[in-house]
Design a protein around this motif. Structure first.
Motif, PDB file in Angstrom:
ATOM      1  N   ILE A  16       4.411   2.562 -39.591  1.00 53.55           N
ATOM      2  CA  ILE A  16       4.140   2.117 -38.213  1.00 53.55           C
ATOM      3  C   ILE A  16       5.313   1.306 -37.679  1.00 53.55           C
ATOM      4  N   VAL A  17       5.836   0.388 -38.485  1.00 53.42           N
ATOM      5  CA  VAL A  17       6.996  -0.426 -38.067  1.00 53.42           C
ATOM      6  C   VAL A  17       8.198   0.471 -37.803  1.00 53.42           C
ATOM      7  N   GLU A  18       8.391   1.472 -38.633  1.00 59.10           N
ATOM      8  CA  GLU A  18       9.508   2.407 -38.434  1.00 59.10           C
ATOM      9  C   GLU A  18       9.351   3.160 -37.119  1.00 59.10           C
ATOM     10  N   ILE A  19       8.160   3.625 -36.820  1.00 56.27           N
ATOM     11  CA  ILE A  19       7.900   4.318 -35.551  1.00 56.27           C
ATOM     12  C   ILE A  19       8.178   3.381 -34.376  1.00 56.27           C
ATOM     13  N   LEU A  20       7.670   2.150 -34.449  1.00 56.47           N
ATOM     14  CA  LEU A  20       7.866   1.182 -33.369  1.00 56.47           C
ATOM     15  C   LEU A  20       9.346   0.837 -33.166  1.00 56.47           C
ATOM     16  N   SER A  21      10.125   0.904 -34.223  1.00 57.65           N
ATOM     17  CA  SER A  21      11.550   0.544 -34.122  1.00 57.65           C
ATOM     18  C   SER A  21      12.336   1.522 -33.239  1.00 57.65           C
ATOM     19  N   TYR A  22      11.821   2.729 -33.056  1.00 59.22           N
ATOM     20  CA  TYR A  22      12.497   3.715 -32.210  1.00 59.22           C
ATOM     21  C   TYR A  22      12.121   3.602 -30.740  1.00 59.22           C
ATOM     22  N   LEU A  23      11.168   2.732 -30.422  1.00 61.22           N
ATOM     23  CA  LEU A  23      10.670   2.626 -29.054  1.00 61.22           C
ATOM     24  C   LEU A  23      11.293   1.441 -28.316  1.00 61.22           C
ATOM     25  N   ASN A  24      11.403   1.577 -26.994  1.00 61.91           N
ATOM     26  CA  ASN A  24      11.832   0.430 -26.200  1.00 61.91           C
ATOM     27  C   ASN A  24      10.649  -0.542 -26.103  1.00 61.91           C
ATOM     28  N   VAL A  25      10.900  -1.732 -25.551  1.00 60.15           N
ATOM     29  CA  VAL A  25       9.878  -2.785 -25.536  1.00 60.15           C
ATOM     30  C   VAL A  25       8.603  -2.344 -24.813  1.00 60.15           C
ATOM     31  N   THR A  26       8.747  -1.717 -23.664  1.00 63.41           N
ATOM     32  CA  THR A  26       7.569  -1.280 -22.905  1.00 63.41           C
ATOM     33  C   THR A  26       6.738  -0.284 -23.704  1.00 63.41           C
ATOM     34  N   ASP A  27       7.392   0.686 -24.329  1.00 63.01           N
ATOM     35  CA  ASP A  27       6.669   1.668 -25.139  1.00 63.01           C
ATOM     36  C   ASP A  27       6.049   1.037 -26.393  1.00 63.01           C
ATOM     37  N   ARG A  28       6.736   0.025 -26.957  1.00 61.15           N
ATOM     38  CA  ARG A  28       6.164  -0.698 -28.103  1.00 61.15           C
ATOM     39  C   ARG A  28       4.854  -1.370 -27.709  1.00 61.15           C
ATOM     40  N   ILE A  29       4.874  -1.993 -26.529  1.00 65.35           N
ATOM     41  CA  ILE A  29       3.665  -2.675 -26.046  1.00 65.35           C
ATOM     42  C   ILE A  29       2.533  -1.677 -25.884  1.00 65.35           C
ATOM     43  N   ASN A  30       2.833  -0.526 -25.296  1.00 67.29           N
ATOM     44  CA  ASN A  30       1.811   0.510 -25.113  1.00 67.29           C
ATOM     45  C   ASN A  30       1.295   1.023 -26.460  1.00 67.29           C
ATOM     46  N   ALA A  31       2.196   1.256 -27.398  1.00 65.00           N
ATOM     47  CA  ALA A  31       1.791   1.748 -28.713  1.00 65.00           C
ATOM     48  C   ALA A  31       0.960   0.694 -29.450  1.00 65.00           C
ATOM     49  N   ALA A  32       1.300  -0.576 -29.272  1.00 62.50           N
ATOM     50  CA  ALA A  32       0.576  -1.647 -29.948  1.00 62.50           C
ATOM     51  C   ALA A  32      -0.851  -1.790 -29.439  1.00 62.50           C
ATOM     52  N   SER A  33      -1.101  -1.266 -28.264  1.00 62.33           N
ATOM     53  CA  SER A  33      -2.463  -1.340 -27.724  1.00 62.33           C
ATOM     54  C   SER A  33      -3.374  -0.253 -28.297  1.00 62.33           C
ATOM     55  N   THR A  34      -2.841   0.589 -29.163  1.00 60.53           N
ATOM     56  CA  THR A  34      -3.608   1.676 -29.782  1.00 60.53           C
ATOM     57  C   THR A  34      -4.764   1.162 -30.621  1.00 60.53           C
ATOM     58  N   CYS A  35      -4.477   0.183 -31.488  1.00 67.55           N
ATOM     59  CA  CYS A  35      -5.511  -0.378 -32.355  1.00 67.55           C
ATOM     60  C   CYS A  35      -5.013  -1.695 -32.942  1.00 67.55           C
ATOM     61  N   LYS A  36      -5.891  -2.412 -33.636  1.00 68.25           N
ATOM     62  CA  LYS A  36      -5.532  -3.714 -34.211  1.00 68.25           C
ATOM     63  C   LYS A  36      -4.404  -3.594 -35.227  1.00 68.25           C
ATOM     64  N   ARG A  37      -4.429  -2.538 -35.975  1.00 67.18           N
ATOM     65  CA  ARG A  37      -3.417  -2.343 -37.017  1.00 67.18           C
ATOM     66  C   ARG A  37      -2.015  -2.209 -36.417  1.00 67.18           C
ATOM     67  N   TRP A  38      -1.896  -1.411 -35.365  1.00 58.27           N
ATOM     68  CA  TRP A  38      -0.610  -1.245 -34.695  1.00 58.27           C
ATOM     69  C   TRP A  38      -0.200  -2.540 -34.003  1.00 58.27           C
ATOM     70  N   ARG A  39      -1.181  -3.268 -33.483  1.00 58.44           N
ATOM     71  CA  ARG A  39      -0.901  -4.553 -32.826  1.00 58.44           C
ATOM     72  C   ARG A  39      -0.311  -5.544 -33.828  1.00 58.44           C
ATOM     73  N   SER A  40      -0.845  -5.581 -35.041  1.00 60.41           N
ATOM     74  CA  SER A  40      -0.313  -6.505 -36.043  1.00 60.41           C
ATOM     75  C   SER A  40       1.106  -6.111 -36.459  1.00 60.41           C
ATOM     76  N   CYS A  41       1.395  -4.822 -36.504  1.00 58.88           N
ATOM     77  CA  CYS A  41       2.749  -4.358 -36.844  1.00 58.88           C
ATOM     78  C   CYS A  41       3.743  -4.628 -35.717  1.00 58.88           C
ATOM     79  N   PHE A  42       3.239  -4.739 -34.511  1.00 46.85           N
ATOM     80  CA  PHE A  42       4.064  -5.003 -33.331  1.00 46.85           C
ATOM     81  C   PHE A  42       4.891  -6.274 -33.497  1.00 46.85           C
ATOM     82  N   TYR A  43       4.372  -7.254 -34.229  1.00 43.47           N
ATOM     83  CA  TYR A  43       5.053  -8.542 -34.400  1.00 43.47           C
ATOM     84  C   TYR A  43       5.881  -8.623 -35.676  1.00 43.47           C
ATOM     85  N   HIS A  44       6.162  -7.505 -36.283  1.00 41.78           N
ATOM     86  CA  HIS A  44       6.976  -7.523 -37.500  1.00 41.78           C
ATOM     87  C   HIS A  44       8.375  -8.050 -37.169  1.00 41.78           C
TER      88      HIS A  44
END
Length: 142
Positions: A16-44
């Motif tokens: 999940i962190v690897e996937i988020l690393s390829y996204l810009n900030v706006t897309d990271r925020i959108n992806a982090a809203s998918t579920c709690k698990r992705w939200r917790s990885c958002f702050y890695h």
């Protein structure tokens, strides 16, 4: 549809962190809203080594949240602010205070809207440690 969402939630955090690393900030925020698990990885910490804080009307809430969440482990910070607006200057100082506790911080770039910055009681702010950064290598002022 729920089954697909469950599959994404079951991915290992490293993926999940690897996937988020390829996204810009706006897309990271959108992806982090998918579920709690992705939200917790958002702050890695690896996702927030370089952050541009835009202190302005409408962006203050996002900057404040990001600084409170990630300010202790970012490596490079850029702060853009309106140097003629008292609230923005105070918010910039608040960000600098948060960063002063970050031992990983290497660079800060200040981008005021003009080259003149004035605040009410600079000696008090300096005494209170607003401009004290452990292991800070350099500060760039523009």
């Amino acid at each position: 549809k729920e089954m697909a969402a469950d599959c994404y939630a079951d991915l290992p955090s490293l993926i999940i962190v690897e996937i988020l690393s390829y996204l810009n900030v706006t897309d990271r925020i959108n992806a982090a809203s998918t579920c709690k698990r992705w939200r917790s990885c958002f702050y890695h910490p690896s996702l927030w080594t370089e952050v541009h804080f835009k202190v302005k009307q409408g962006g203050r809430r996002r900057s404040k949240h990001l600084a409170d969440s990630c300010g202790r482990f970012i490596r490079d910070a850029v702060i853009s602010f309106d140097s003629q607006a008292l609230y923005d200057v105070r918010e910039c100082l608040r960000l600098l205070q948060i960063f002063s506790n970050n031992v990983k911080l290497q660079k800060i770039e200040l981008r005021p809207s003009s080259s003149q910055i004035v605040w009410q009681d600079p000696r008090r702010d300096l005494r209170n440690g607003y401009i004290c950064f452990p292991r800070l290598w350099y500060v760039i002022k523009k």
